[in-house]
Design an enzyme around this catalytic site. Sequence first.
Site, PDB file in Angstrom:
ATOM      1  N   LYS A  45       0.805  -1.203   0.000  1.00 47.43           N
ATOM      2  CA  LYS A  45       0.000   0.000   0.000  1.00 47.43           C
ATOM      3  C   LYS A  45       0.850   1.271   0.000  1.00 47.43           C
ATOM      4  CE  LYS A  45      -3.534  -2.079   2.984  1.00 47.43           C
ATOM      5  NZ  LYS A  45      -4.078  -1.981   4.351  1.00 47.43           N
ATOM      6  N   GLU A 101       8.266   2.659  -5.253  1.00 50.49           N
ATOM      7  CA  GLU A 101       8.274   2.207  -3.860  1.00 50.49           C
ATOM      8  C   GLU A 101       8.177   3.391  -2.901  1.00 50.49           C
ATOM      9  OE1 GLU A 101       8.039   0.090  -1.669  1.00 50.49           O
ATOM     10  OE2 GLU A 101       8.916  -1.840  -2.156  1.00 50.49           O
ATOM     11  N   ASP A 105      14.539   0.101   2.805  1.00 47.37           N
ATOM     12  CA  ASP A 105      15.145   0.012   4.135  1.00 47.37           C
ATOM     13  C   ASP A 105      16.282  -1.018   4.058  1.00 47.37           C
ATOM     14  OD1 ASP A 105      15.588   0.015   6.864  1.00 47.37           O
ATOM     15  OD2 ASP A 105      13.773  -1.043   7.389  1.00 47.37           O
ATOM     16  N   PHE A 154      12.648   4.761  12.334  1.00 49.70           N
ATOM     17  CA  PHE A 154      11.358   4.355  11.791  1.00 49.70           C
ATOM     18  C   PHE A 154      10.501   5.603  11.580  1.00 49.70           C
ATOM     19  CE2 PHE A 154       7.080   2.628  11.664  1.00 49.70           C
ATOM     20  CZ  PHE A 154       7.261   1.560  10.796  1.00 49.70           C
TER      21      PHE A 154
HETATM   22  P1  IMP Z   1      12.853  -3.373   3.153  1.00 49.71           P
HETATM   23  O1  IMP Z   1      13.485  -3.499   4.523  1.00 49.71           O
HETATM   24  O2  IMP Z   1      13.671  -2.508   2.256  1.00 49.71           O
HETATM   25  O3  IMP Z   1      12.570  -4.731   2.597  1.00 49.71           O
HETATM   26  O4  IMP Z   1      11.464  -2.619   3.359  1.00 49.71           O
HETATM   27  C1  IMP Z   1      10.276  -3.323   3.435  1.00 49.71           C
HETATM   28  C2  IMP Z   1       9.111  -2.497   3.801  1.00 49.71           C
HETATM   29  O5  IMP Z   1       9.212  -2.173   5.182  1.00 49.71           O
HETATM   30  C3  IMP Z   1       8.894  -1.157   3.110  1.00 49.71           C
HETATM   31  O6  IMP Z   1       8.291  -1.239   1.843  1.00 49.71           O
HETATM   32  C4  IMP Z   1       7.967  -0.497   4.110  1.00 49.71           C
HETATM   33  O7  IMP Z   1       6.635  -0.921   3.910  1.00 49.71           O
HETATM   34  C5  IMP Z   1       8.484  -1.033   5.436  1.00 49.71           C
HETATM   35  N1  IMP Z   1       9.343  -0.040   6.106  1.00 49.71           N
HETATM   36  C6  IMP Z   1      10.686  -0.034   6.194  1.00 49.71           C
HETATM   37  N2  IMP Z   1      11.120   1.020   6.914  1.00 49.71           N
HETATM   38  C7  IMP Z   1      10.006   1.695   7.275  1.00 49.71           C
HETATM   39  C8  IMP Z   1       9.775   2.899   8.030  1.00 49.71           C
HETATM   40  O8  IMP Z   1      10.683   3.600   8.522  1.00 49.71           O
HETATM   41  N3  IMP Z   1       8.472   3.252   8.181  1.00 49.71           N
HETATM   42  C9  IMP Z   1       7.424   2.560   7.657  1.00 49.71           C
HETATM   43  N4  IMP Z   1       7.602   1.440   6.946  1.00 49.71           N
HETATM   44  C10 IMP Z   1       8.875   1.011   6.763  1.00 49.71           C
END
Ligand code: IMP
Length: 182
Positions: A45, A101, A105, A154
Site C-alpha cells: 500500500k 516504492e 530500508d 522508523f
Molecule cells: P525493506 O526493509 O527494504 O525490505 O522494506 C520493506 C518495507 O518495510 C517497506 O516497503 C515499508 O513498507 C516497510 N518499512 C521499512 N522502513 C520503514 C519505516 O521507517 N516506516 C514505515 N515502513 C517502513
Amino acid sequence: MSDIHQDISRVLISADEIQARIKVLGEEITVDYQNEDIVLVCILKGAFLFMADLCRHIRVPVNTEFMAISSYGHSTESSGVVRILKDLNESIAGRNVLIIEDIVDTGLTVSYLEQLLEARKPNSIRICTLSNKPQCHKTPVQIDYCGFILPQEFVVGFGLDYRDYYRNLPYIGVLKPEIYQK
Ligand code: IMP
C-alpha cells in the site's frame, strides 16, 4: 477529538519539500524516457500517494499498474520474502517497467520484487523510491530515482505506516515513543 498530528514528535520532511522533490523526479523521468513509454508499477500500500503525485509530473505516456504485497514477519522488520496479494493486471514483457516504492530500508523487498519482475522479461526495469535508508541495506540495490535519504529511524507519513495507520499524514515524521507502547 483524536488527531494523528499529535502523535508525531518530529517532522523530518515537510509536505512542501515532498511535493517539490516529486516534481523534480517527474521531470527527470520525463527526460530519461523520451520517445518511450513506461509501465509504472506501484507497490501497495505504501507507494499509493507517491505514485499519484509522481505520475502527474511525468509527461511521457504511462500505464499504471498496481501490485499489493505483504511482508512476512514482524511489522517493523523485513525478511524480504513477500506474499503477493494482488498481481499486475497486464503483461510487462518487452516493456519499460518503473517500480514505484515508498521506502528502501534493508533493500530486501525491492530486490525480491525486481527479480520477480525481471523473470517476466521486460525491456528494462528501474527503481524509483520516495525514500531510502542506505545505512540499513542488507543487499546491494541499484536505485535509479530517489526522493530523500533518511536516517536509520522508523518513520511514518505520506504512505508510510505504523500498523497500517498514519499513511494519510502529508509529511514524513517520527512517532512519539509512547505510541509504540500502546
Ligand atoms: P525493506 O526493509 O527494504 O525490505 O522494506 C520493506 C518495507 O518495510 C517497506 O516497503 C515499508 O513498507 C516497510 N518499512 C521499512 N522502513 C520503514 C519505516 O521507517 N516506516 C514505515 N515502513 C517502513
